[in-house]
Write an enzyme that holds these catalytic residues in place. Sequence first.
Site, PDB file in Angstrom:
ATOM      1  N   ASP A   7       0.773  -1.207  -0.016  1.00 12.25           N
ATOM      2  CA  ASP A   7       0.023   0.022  -0.168  1.00 12.25           C
ATOM      3  C   ASP A   7       0.853   1.163  -0.019  1.00 12.25           C
ATOM      4  OD1 ASP A   7      -2.828   0.903   0.328  1.00 12.25           O
ATOM      5  OD2 ASP A   7      -1.882   2.240   1.711  1.00 12.25           O
ATOM      6  N   SER A   8       0.258   2.350  -0.561  1.00 15.00           N
ATOM      7  CA  SER A   8       0.941   3.676  -0.527  1.00 15.00           C
ATOM      8  C   SER A   8       1.250   4.194   0.869  1.00 15.00           C
ATOM      9  CB  SER A   8       0.466   4.759  -1.346  1.00 15.00           C
ATOM     10  OG  SER A   8      -0.934   4.847  -0.758  1.00 15.00           O
ATOM     11  N   CYS A  71      -4.174  -1.114  -2.662  1.00 21.70           N
ATOM     12  CA  CYS A  71      -4.081   0.338  -2.885  1.00 21.70           C
ATOM     13  C   CYS A  71      -4.967   0.470  -4.136  1.00 21.70           C
ATOM     14  CB  CYS A  71      -2.724   0.845  -2.889  1.00 21.70           C
ATOM     15  SG  CYS A  71      -2.696   2.741  -3.303  1.00 21.70           S
ATOM     16  N   GLU A 163      -4.370   9.818   7.415  1.00 24.27           N
ATOM     17  CA  GLU A 163      -2.789   9.380   7.788  1.00 24.27           C
ATOM     18  C   GLU A 163      -2.365  10.230   8.737  1.00 24.27           C
ATOM     19  OE1 GLU A 163      -0.239   7.318   5.894  1.00 24.27           O
ATOM     20  OE2 GLU A 163      -1.800   6.247   4.697  1.00 24.27           O
ATOM     21  N   CYS A 195     -11.349   3.057  -1.786  1.00 23.08           N
ATOM     22  CA  CYS A 195      -9.777   3.297  -1.334  1.00 23.08           C
ATOM     23  C   CYS A 195      -9.809   2.449   0.102  1.00 23.08           C
ATOM     24  CB  CYS A 195      -9.871   4.873  -0.883  1.00 23.08           C
ATOM     25  SG  CYS A 195      -8.216   5.404   0.049  1.00 23.08           S
ATOM     26  N   HIS A 197      -8.303   3.081   2.657  1.00 20.01           N
ATOM     27  CA  HIS A 197      -8.577   4.094   3.877  1.00 20.01           C
ATOM     28  C   HIS A 197      -9.877   4.062   4.416  1.00 20.01           C
ATOM     29  CE1 HIS A 197      -4.541   5.030   2.827  1.00 20.01           C
ATOM     30  NE2 HIS A 197      -4.133   5.866   3.824  1.00 20.01           N
TER      31      HIS A 197
END
Length: 271
Positions: A7-8, A71, A163, A195, A197
């Site tokens: 993942d980023s 991601c 984040e 996404c 997240h």
Amino acid sequence: MAVGIFDSGLGGLTVLSAVEARLPEVALVYLGDNANAPYGVRDAQDIFVRTKAHVQRLWHDEDCDLVILACNTASAAALRRMQEEGVPKGKRVLGVFVPLIEALTERQWGDNSPPREVAVKHAALFATPTTVSSRAFQRELAFRAIGVDVEAQACGGVVDAIEDGDMILAEALVRSHVDALKRKMPNPQAAVLGCTHYPLVEDVFQAALGPEVQVYSQPQLVAASLADYLSRHPEMATGGEGVRFLTTGDPKRTSDRATQFLRRGITFQAA
């Protein structure tokens, strides 16, 4: 031999957590490119180069024959191109769009029959700006279904807020993006959280959309799809258990954020 999860940043930890719960006997290696997160505002070529390099690291240095791109931005910008350029013998890279589309269209990815009408006619897609502009979700959906109107909403700022651990800002941004989507599509039947997240604020999406909208979120879908894949390809994950966490960013800072993220102790090592 472990399964790699790339993942980023921290978003893929939602997928990892679901995979751990579903497949406790499978060893995992998580690699986050935290030094360069978020990917959602980078151009497609940059994302491709970074994603390819990190997947190769997991293949060759971490003994991961199978790597999951947890991601959506990386899946949108890099997955098909990597597959078209050729994957080394015995290696696989899979993305996270597939399980979403399987669930939305109620058909298996291996079903190569022509596209057909499905129950959902109006779907909202919430994703990063790069994922939205790629139209990768719509392209893959078109291989399986016809007659689905997809309205995409680029959710700028949400990943950054998550984040940074600023959940109050993240929730406010979600409500703003849902309002913007509903001005374009007042009555979606389904909403896709494109996404990894976004599951952390899934309840905010659901509340803003209303109880009549079915929300499709990735972690459980990806875990179930991976379990099915490994049942058919057991050679892709043999022996071992537990998780190693690697980051291109600062290990202590990433560990602290990840611990807040998953509400359990997480220790990252430098990649």
